[in-house]
Design a protein around this motif. Structure first.
Motif, short mmCIF file in Angstrom:
data_model
loop_
_atom_site.label_atom_id
_atom_site.label_comp_id
_atom_site.label_asym_id
_atom_site.label_seq_id
_atom_site.Cartn_x
_atom_site.Cartn_y
_atom_site.Cartn_z
N THR A 1 0.95 -0.88 0.26
CA THR A 1 -0.15 0.21 0.05
C THR A 1 0.99 1.00 -0.08
O THR A 1 0.44 2.07 -0.74
CB THR A 1 -0.81 0.17 1.22
OG1 THR A 1 -1.94 -1.26 0.53
CG2 THR A 1 -1.83 1.68 1.36
N ALA B 1 2.27 1.65 -3.33
CA ALA B 1 0.65 2.30 -4.31
C ALA B 1 1.24 3.40 -4.02
O ALA B 1 0.96 4.36 -4.94
CB ALA B 1 -0.37 1.27 -3.66
N ASP C 1 1.11 6.83 -6.55
CA ASP C 1 -0.04 7.44 -6.76
C ASP C 1 0.42 9.36 -6.86
O ASP C 1 -0.15 9.82 -7.46
CB ASP C 1 -1.07 7.18 -6.32
CG ASP C 1 -1.99 7.07 -7.15
OD1 ASP C 1 -2.68 7.70 -7.66
OD2 ASP C 1 -3.29 8.09 -5.52
N GLY D 1 2.55 3.42 -13.82
CA GLY D 1 1.82 2.53 -13.67
C GLY D 1 3.26 1.56 -14.35
O GLY D 1 4.01 0.78 -14.30
N PHE E 1 -3.81 -0.52 -8.12
CA PHE E 1 -2.87 -1.30 -8.20
C PHE E 1 -2.97 -2.41 -7.41
O PHE E 1 -3.51 -2.77 -6.78
CB PHE E 1 -1.25 -0.85 -7.41
CG PHE E 1 -1.48 0.72 -8.96
CD1 PHE E 1 -1.31 1.21 -9.91
CD2 PHE E 1 -1.47 1.56 -7.78
CE1 PHE E 1 -0.40 2.41 -10.44
CE2 PHE E 1 -1.33 3.53 -8.44
CZ PHE E 1 -1.12 3.54 -9.50
N THR F 1 -5.77 3.55 -3.68
CA THR F 1 -5.51 4.82 -3.08
C THR F 1 -6.84 5.59 -3.89
O THR F 1 -8.09 5.49 -3.82
CB THR F 1 -4.74 5.40 -3.57
OG1 THR F 1 -4.90 5.79 -5.36
CG2 THR F 1 -3.40 4.51 -4.38
#
Length: 611
Positions: free
Chosen positions: A322, A325, A329, A366, A417, A422
């Motif tokens: 997380t 990610a 983000d 990504g 992702f 997010t």
């Protein structure tokens, strides 16, 4: 694009659909019908084939219910949708009501008459909902009637087919635990409840327990399915076999018996006949799913879905994913904010163009990281000016508004992702904001900081913390009509239970829970303000001079908060220090990943106030 901007159907031919539904009800001798937003799996988001409420009323929100009687109809929505419902629904057909302040079962008590037969689809109401409606009907001398086939399905021409999205496996390198280990832990929970089995109806619970992901529902990587977990022996997964490749089927077959969904009724009937004790969550399990078991005189053990709490407590691998990610983000979001800072003041930029560009930035990062954008986590709320005051605004070609200089622009968005989900909201001033805008933004920011910096003992609930985020607004006679925070999954649903930070948040917060921190303010017809970061509950730690260790929050979201909207004289020294420290952390984390215009913007946007 993962988001489309088509305008939903409205008014016509909605009126004709209501007439057709009433005619169909008359054939069954029913004088009314309950139309919830939920589908057969009780998820917040539903596939196109289950959007019965939208088809009937035109309302596209993620929560609501309609009640159709012979000469009257109403639609019930919560505070997020009070403006949206009037934009989308013809109030000549459906009178808007507040889902919380005037619940549908209470509304019915004053309208049902002796002898009325109120129809419902038992697959679409939970056991708890059914009991409330049944009590309302009985109090009026009316009868609640389960209909074998949903009458909307009979009159809905061109109804989409049920989804058969492909299922994939979430590897242990991202899940942090094998599915076999998870199921063993869940068996222990069944033993604690003295239950022989548990029926699981929520698809995100199944996705977490079996380490699978799907694509049946927009933006949420779940596979619509059911499961029965047994205290002894392998679980059974009930899923449309067309969703499973040979590789996925083989992997799941090592873990569970795989059966078609239609088989669950007979299996539950056999369980009931055997005298088994079945754990079921009355708040999330469709009443119709339990009918065969109850009819066979099995023993129902009512309790929470055993998966929800383990799923909410993120493990170390999930937390690490997380955080990756959110770093990814944050790069995409900052590139977007830099682009917006350049383009919006020129005029001509609109809500759809901004939403498209933000999704493109996420797709680009990504690809750069080798962790492709699988989906967005919900339709981007891209609200300029007065559209920002609509809490869950969804821009369409029909509503698309230009982002005008001198206005506020609110963008609430997120990414899916494989390593994390997010959800972030930023409010941006286009040009010079007014003094009122700065004041209201700063009051929201004070609430955001109060929650972000909270220390609290074990056992504290979201309801107890919710007040912190509202206090600065309350003192000025202001408030907002939505919760302050919701749980978030890891490459799962962006709205996840059981914990939440709201007036109704009764579940204690625990280490590893991931939630949003999103106070706001909305001036109808003018602008909206929301500041949202995701926060992680951290383990109890000692405080110097204190007597008890306290939990806290770690902010994971990394993106600048618009400094031009901050009125520093309204912030305390501690609040200014928090903002400066947050921006310093954002700058340190993102600067190595940015260059050129985006890097220049980041440096400007994260300058300290205290300097």
């Amino acid at each position: 694009m993962f988001q489309n901007f088509d305008a939903p159907a409205r008014s016509q031919p909605i009126g004709g659909r209501l007439v057709a539904l009433r005619a169909e009800l008359a054939k069954h001798g029913a004088t009314g019908f309950i139309v919830p937003h939920s589908d057969e799996y009780q998820g917040e988001y539903t596939p196109a084939s289950a959007e019965r409420l939208t088809w009937l009323t035109g309302f596209t929100g993620s929560a609501g219910v309609a009640i159709v009687l012979a000469h009257e109809a109403a639609i019930f929505v919560d505070g997020r949708y009070t403006l949206q419902v009037r934009d989308q629904v013809d109030v000549a057909d459906f009178v808007p009501e507040h889902l919380v302040e005037a619940p549908p079962h209470q509304w019915l008590r004053g309208r049902l008459k002796h002898g009325d037969r109120l129809g419902y689809d038992p697959r679409l109401l939970t056991l708890a909902e059914l009991r409330r409606f049944d009590a309302a009907a009985k109090s009026a001398g009316a009868e609640l009637v389960a209909l074998e086939e949903n009458p909307i399905d009979r009159v809905w021409t061109g109804r989409p087919a049920a989804p058969i999205g492909a299922v994939s496996l979430q590897g242990e390198d991202l899940a942090g635990e094998s599915a076999a280990e998870k199921i063993e832990r869940l068996r222990a929970l069944l033993a604690e409840k003295n239950a022989d089995a548990a029926v699981i109806a929520q698809s995100d619970s199944i996705a977490w327990a079996f380490n699978l992901r799907g694509s049946d529902v927009p933006h949420n990587p779940i596979a619509l399915s059911y499961a029965i977990l047994y205290r002894e022996g392998p679980p059974t997964l009930y899923i449309d076999g067309r969703k499973l490749s040979n590789v996925v089927r083989d992997a799941l077959s090592d873990l569970a018996d795989i059966r078609e969904e239609a088989a669950i009724g007979a299996d539950l009937e056999r369980l009931g006949s055997s005298g088994a004790r079945l754990l079921a969550d009355p708040a999330t399990t469709p009443a119709g799913l339990l009918t065969p078991f109850i009819a066979a005189e099995g023993t129902l053990v009512e309790g929470s879905d055993p998966v929800t709490l383990p799923k909410a407590r993120k493990n170390a691998v999930e937390i690490a994913g997380t955080k990756r990610a959110h770093l990814r983000d944050g790069v995409a979001m900052t590139r977007f904010l830099a682009w917006l800072d350049r383009e919006a003041p020129k005029g001509g930029l609109d809500e759809i163009a901004a939403a498209r560009r933000l999704e493109a930035f996420r797709a680009e990062i990504g690809e750069e990281d080798g962790m492709p954008l699988v989906e967005i986590s919900f339709d981007t709320i891209s609200g300029a000016g007065s559209d920002g005051a609509i809490v869950h605004y969804r821009v369409t070609e029909a509503t698309n508004r230009t982002i005008e200089p001198g206005s506020l622009y609110l963008v609430d968005s997120g990414a899916q992702f494989r390593d994390g989900t997010t959800d972030i909201t930023r409010t941006i001033a286009v040009g010079a904001p007014t003094a009122e805008m700065r004041e209201r933004f700063t009051l929201v920011l004070k609430g955001h900081i109060a929650l972000a910096t909270a220390r609290f003992p074990a056992g504290t609930t979201g309801a107890q913390l919710d007040t912190l985020a509202r206090m600065a607004l309350w003192q000025k006679g202001l408030d907002y009509d939505h919760g302050t925070g919701h749980g978030v999954g890891v490459f799962l649903c962006v709205h996840e239970g059981p914990a939440r930070i709201s007036k109704a948040g009764t579940v204690p917060l625990e280490p590893g829970m991931l939630l949003s921190n999103e106070p706001g303010y909305y001036k109808t017809g003018a602008y909206g303000i929301r500041i949202e970061n995701l926060i992680l509950v951290t383990p109890p730690a000692a405080i110097a001079g204190g007597e008890r260790p306290m939990l806290a929050f770690e902010t994971l979201t990394l993106a600048p908060i618009d400094r031009t909207l901050v009125e520093p004289t309204l912030l305390t020294e501690a609040e200014l220090n928090w903002l400066d420290a947050y921006h310093a952390r954002v700058r340190a984390a993102l600067a190595p990943r940015l260059e050129g215009e985006a890097l220049d913007f980041l440096i400007r946007a994260t300058q300290p106030f205290a300097a």
